[in-house]
Design an enzyme around this catalytic site. Structure first.
Site, PDB file in Angstrom:
ATOM      1  CE1 TYR A   1      -3.718   2.499   0.758  1.00 56.83           C
ATOM      2  CE2 TYR A   1      -2.313   3.271   2.550  1.00 56.83           C
ATOM      3  CZ  TYR A   1      -3.420   3.434   1.739  1.00 56.83           C
ATOM      4  OH  TYR A   1      -4.227   4.532   1.896  1.00 56.83           O
TER       5      TYR A   1
ATOM      6  CG  ASP B   1       5.970   3.871   0.614  1.00 55.59           C
ATOM      7  OD1 ASP B   1       6.255   4.590   1.605  1.00 55.59           O
ATOM      8  OD2 ASP B   1       4.803   3.615   0.286  1.00 55.59           O
TER       9      ASP B   1
ATOM     10  CE  LYS C   1       2.525   4.968   8.596  1.00 55.40           C
ATOM     11  NZ  LYS C   1       1.181   5.323   9.064  1.00 55.40           N
TER      12      LYS C   1
END
Length: 427
Positions: A144, A239, A267
């Site tokens: 994802y 990523d 994050k």
């Protein structure tokens, strides 16, 4: 465990928000029951509106590596807020956080802050297409990279948790240039390059898969991706929105000694506030506006609150033996859960890389989406509920990662292992 107030709030929320939540996996639909409404977080703990306390291994889905409301992070946010919450203009804090990130990840020669991981991956792919003048991209099944239209193909995580089709509402033409390979399978990548020679702009990968649960790369996989992309003139994008500062202080790229062309982050670098970033080789990044033709903008990008929180969080990670303590805590948890599961006769695969972990209810070691989806989701749901009853808050999906923070002491870990022993016995 009394959750009367959460029940009332969820009934109200379902009249206001789709499914009663503002992000799908929060709805607990994969594990049964209903979501808890949280009043506050402190250190390794969450407290719900009914006064129940839980050891938290979600940690806002990864950002809170320093735990909830760390005093130094809170103070940094407070001091920044006193000077204003947003300027819409450059501030010194942007420079400071950028330099801090680049100290940890020297492969990043230039960087651009955005507001989310989705923005970061979307922007990095646009940049890669412009730089290569090619259209097609490769992603991996189950991985994802945010909810941009071109990436909601075989997207794992929340999509898999809820059993949704991969791309409702997305025109077929939007994803016609998105190619899908199998994680940990270099042959599947080679097939795509052979089929579409000189057409593939970028290959984007979670270097440690986290959105199908934690699945590490097999030996040689990342090295193979670097070799193939260099040969084909394709941009390799790591990523590291989830893995950045989580699997190693320098990300998965430092752990595996691979140099991607572009990196996406989020994050941890926001210290618990919304943030994202993409960066990499200077010659590529200089194509971004205003110096180059690739347009990308954001009103709140680089806002002072997120910058201040991120600086404080990364400073804490620099403290003496901080990472060693994090690794030790995660290793202690991994060994403990594996031991009590074995004692209870419950087959699991306890996967961990750095401070990320997943307990798969499976007899098959997960290496890709096909092996991950064999895990027993029903049994995980029962385990989740038993852990919750025993005061441990896990991600409400078999296909998500758990996280450790510097606030998770040995006593907290031992309490978690004791709760797991009760939960496994109940299964």
């Amino acid at each position: 465990m009394n959750i009367d107030k959460s029940i009332i709030l969820f009934q109200e929320a379902q009249k206001i928000f789709p499914g009663g939540v503002n992000s799908p996996v929060r709805a607990f639909r994969a594990v049964g029951g209903q979501p808890l409404f949280i009043e506050r977080g402190e250190g390794p703990y969450l407290y719900d509106v009914d006064g129940n306390r839980y050891i938290d291994y979600v940690l806002s889905w990864g950002p809170l590596i320093t735990g909830h409301a760390h005093p130094k992070v809170v103070e940094a946010i407070q001091q920044a807020a006193l000077k204003g919450t947003s300027y819409g203009a450059p501030s010194p804090l942007e420079n400071d956080l950028a330099k801090s990130v680049m100290d940890f990840m020297p492969n990043i020669e230039m960087i651009r802050f955005v507001n989310s991981g989705t923005e970061a991956t979307m922007s990095a792919l646009r940049l890669a297409r412009a730089y290569t003048t090619r259209d097609k991209i490769i992603k991996f099944e189950g991985c994802y990279h945010g909810h941009a239209d071109l990436l909601l193909v075989q997207a794992g995580s929340g999509v898999a948790t809820l059993g949704l089709p991969d791309s409702p509402g997305i025109p077929a033409n939007t994803v016609k240039d998105t190619l899908v390979a199998d994680f940990n399978n270099l042959d599947s990548v080679e097939i795509l390059f052979k089929k579409y020679p000189e057409q593939i702009a970028a290959l984007i990968v979670e270097p440690v898969a986290g959105n199908i649960g934690v699945v590490p790369p097999q030996p040689g996989f990342l090295e193979g991706l670097r070799k193939i992309t260099e040969r084909e003139g394709t941009i390799l994008i790591f990523d590291e929105v989830m893995t950045g500062f989580r699997v190693h202080l320098g990300g998965a790229q430092a752990l595996h000694n691979i140099k991607p062309d572009l990196t996406t982050l989020g994050k941890v670098i926001g210290g618990g506030l919304p943030v994202g970033a993409y960066g990499g080789k200077r010659e590529i990044m200089q194509m971004v506006a205003p110096v180059g033709p690739v347009y990308q903008a954001g009103t709140l990008a680089g806002n002072p609150l997120a910058m201040a929180a991120g600086i404080a969080a990364l400073d804490l990670l620099r403290e003496d033996k901080c990472w060693e303590k994090l690794e030790q805590a995660a290793s202690r948890l991994e060994a403990g859960i594996s031991s009590v599961a074995k004692h209870a006769g419950v087959p699991i695969q306890q996967m961990r890389v750095g401070t990320m972990f997943t307990t798969f209810f499976s007899e098959t070691k997960p290496v890709d989406w096909n092996t991950v989806k064999c895990a027993d989701k029903v049994r995980f749901g029962k385990f989740f509920q038993k852990m919750l009853e025993n005061g441990v808050y896990l991600a409400a999906s078999q296909f998500e990662a758990g996280f450790i923070s510097i606030a998770h002491t040995d006593d907290v870990i031992d309490t978690t292992i004791a709760a797991a022993a009760k939960a496994f016995s109940a299964l």
